[in-house]
Design a protein around this motif. Structure first.
Motif, PDB file in Angstrom:
ATOM      1  N   ALA A  12      35.704  77.033   7.924  1.00 37.46           N
ATOM      2  CA  ALA A  12      36.511  77.003   6.703  1.00 37.46           C
ATOM      3  C   ALA A  12      35.798  76.214   5.608  1.00 37.46           C
ATOM      4  O   ALA A  12      34.824  75.503   5.862  1.00 37.46           O
ATOM      5  N   ASN A  13      36.328  76.307   4.414  1.00 33.80           N
ATOM      6  CA  ASN A  13      35.768  75.586   3.274  1.00 33.80           C
ATOM      7  C   ASN A  13      35.902  74.071   3.426  1.00 33.80           C
ATOM      8  O   ASN A  13      35.159  73.310   2.823  1.00 33.80           O
ATOM      9  N   GLU A  17      41.322  70.178   5.010  1.00 30.71           N
ATOM     10  CA  GLU A  17      42.316  71.083   4.437  1.00 30.71           C
ATOM     11  C   GLU A  17      41.708  72.474   4.266  1.00 30.71           C
ATOM     12  O   GLU A  17      41.317  72.855   3.166  1.00 30.71           O
ATOM     13  N   PRO A  18      41.638  73.242   5.362  1.00 29.22           N
ATOM     14  CA  PRO A  18      41.042  74.580   5.255  1.00 29.22           C
ATOM     15  C   PRO A  18      41.921  75.522   4.444  1.00 29.22           C
ATOM     16  O   PRO A  18      43.116  75.619   4.683  1.00 29.22           O
ATOM     17  N   ASN A  53      29.569  71.047   5.470  1.00 31.21           N
ATOM     18  CA  ASN A  53      30.025  71.467   6.788  1.00 31.21           C
ATOM     19  C   ASN A  53      28.847  71.456   7.755  1.00 31.21           C
ATOM     20  O   ASN A  53      27.692  71.375   7.341  1.00 31.21           O
ATOM     21  N   LEU A  54      29.150  71.516   9.044  1.00 29.49           N
ATOM     22  CA  LEU A  54      28.113  71.433  10.074  1.00 29.49           C
ATOM     23  C   LEU A  54      27.106  72.574   9.999  1.00 29.49           C
ATOM     24  O   LEU A  54      25.968  72.431  10.438  1.00 29.49           O
ATOM     25  N   LEU A 142      31.030  72.668  18.951  1.00 26.09           N
ATOM     26  CA  LEU A 142      29.954  73.650  19.056  1.00 26.09           C
ATOM     27  C   LEU A 142      29.937  74.538  17.815  1.00 26.09           C
ATOM     28  O   LEU A 142      30.973  74.747  17.174  1.00 26.09           O
ATOM     29  N   SER A 143      28.779  75.098  17.503  1.00 20.98           N
ATOM     30  CA  SER A 143      28.720  76.071  16.413  1.00 20.98           C
ATOM     31  C   SER A 143      29.546  77.288  16.842  1.00 20.98           C
ATOM     32  O   SER A 143      29.762  77.512  18.033  1.00 20.98           O
ATOM     33  N   PRO A 144      30.008  78.086  15.888  1.00 16.04           N
ATOM     34  CA  PRO A 144      30.835  79.240  16.245  1.00 16.04           C
ATOM     35  C   PRO A 144      30.201  80.169  17.275  1.00 16.04           C
ATOM     36  O   PRO A 144      30.859  80.598  18.219  1.00 16.04           O
ATOM     37  N   ASP A 145      28.902  80.488  17.132  1.00 14.71           N
ATOM     38  CA  ASP A 145      28.269  81.383  18.100  1.00 14.71           C
ATOM     39  C   ASP A 145      28.142  80.718  19.470  1.00 14.71           C
ATOM     40  O   ASP A 145      28.291  81.376  20.498  1.00 14.71           O
ATOM     41  N   GLU A 146      27.916  79.402  19.496  1.00 16.42           N
ATOM     42  CA  GLU A 146      27.862  78.684  20.776  1.00 16.42           C
ATOM     43  C   GLU A 146      29.239  78.658  21.447  1.00 16.42           C
ATOM     44  O   GLU A 146      29.334  78.766  22.667  1.00 16.42           O
ATOM     45  N   GLN A 147      30.289  78.523  20.654  1.00 15.57           N
ATOM     46  CA  GLN A 147      31.658  78.576  21.189  1.00 15.57           C
ATOM     47  C   GLN A 147      31.891  79.896  21.909  1.00 15.57           C
ATOM     48  O   GLN A 147      32.334  79.926  23.057  1.00 15.57           O
ATOM     49  N   ILE A 148      31.602  80.984  21.210  1.00 12.43           N
ATOM     50  CA  ILE A 148      31.852  82.313  21.759  1.00 12.43           C
ATOM     51  C   ILE A 148      31.009  82.540  23.013  1.00 12.43           C
ATOM     52  O   ILE A 148      31.509  83.020  24.035  1.00 12.43           O
ATOM     53  N   MET A 149      29.739  82.184  22.961  1.00  7.51           N
ATOM     54  CA  MET A 149      28.855  82.362  24.114  1.00  7.51           C
ATOM     55  C   MET A 149      29.354  81.536  25.299  1.00  7.51           C
ATOM     56  O   MET A 149      29.394  82.022  26.432  1.00  7.51           O
TER      57      MET A 149
END
Length: 169
Positions: A12-13, A17-18, A53-54, A142-149
Motif C-alpha cells: 500500500a501507499n 494508513e493504507p 516502503n520496503l 517478507l516481500s510479497p513474492d516471498e510471502q506467496i512462495m
C-alpha cells in the motif's frame, strides 16, 4: 488435479494508513507467481501520498512501469476463476482490492480470506508449521513474492497441494 488456491499480497501507499495499492502479487491456479505495479489513479494522489516502503516503490516507478486499474482487472477476470483469494493480512488486502475496483465503479469479483483460515481448515497451524520448517521471519515482513512462495511451499510440504504436475523441465 484441482486447481491451486490463489494467494494474494499487496503493498500500500502507507503502512500506517493504507489508502491505495502500489503493487499486487498473486499466485495462479497453475502455481505461477505474478506481480504488477499499479499506476495511481489521479484521485488517490490528490488525497494521499506514497510513503517510503520496503520495496522502495515511488511515484515515478509506478507511472513508468505500472498498469492502469482496468488492465489489472481485465487480467484478473481472464485468469482468475475463483470466488476466494487468501492473504496474510486479509483486511488490508481486501481494502486495496476494493480501491482498485472502485476506480471503475465495480465491486470485487472475489472475497479475500485470511490465509490462516485456509490452513486451519486443513488442520495446519500456519505459524507452528512455518517454525517447524525453520521459517522464523514473520510472513508480514517478507516481500510479497516471498510471502506467496513461502505459502505455496508450506502447503505443498504438508501435502495440501501437488505441485509435481506443475514443474517444468
Amino acid at each position: 488435479m484441482a486447481s491451486l488456491p490463489i494467494f494474494i499480497s499487496a503493498v500500500a501507499n502507507s503502512t500506517d494508513e493504507p489508502h491505495f495499492p502500489l503493487l499486487f502479487t498473486w499466485s495462479t491456479h497453475d502455481g505461477q507467481i505474478k506481480e504488477v505495479l499499479v499506476t495511481p489513479d489521479d484521485d488517490w494522489l490528490h488525497e494521499h501520498s506514497i510513503e517510503p516502503n520496503l520495496q522502495n516503490l515511488d511515484e515515478q516507478q509506478l507511472y513508468e512501469f505500472g498498469y492502469e486499474a482496468q488492465d489489472i482487472l481485465n487480467e484478473w477476470a481472464a485468469e482468475l476463476d475463483t470466488d476466494t483469494m487468501y492473504a496474510v493480512d486479509a483486511e488490508s488486502v481486501e481494502a486495496l482490492v476494493e480501491t482498485l475496483y472502485d476506480t471503475k465503479g465495480l465491486d470485487p469479483a472475489f472475497e479475500i480470506v485470511s490465509i490462516e483460515q485456509w490452513f486451519n481448515e486443513r488442520d495446519i497451524n500456519l505459524h507452528r508449521a512455518r517454525e517447524e520448517q525453520g521459517d522464523n521471519t514473520p510472513l508480514h515482513l517478507l516481500s510479497p513474492d516471498e510471502q506467496i512462495m513461502s505459502l505455496l511451499q508450506l502447503a505443498a510440504g504438508h501435502d495440501l497441494l501437488d505441485l509435481s504436475d506443475l514443474e517444468t523441465e
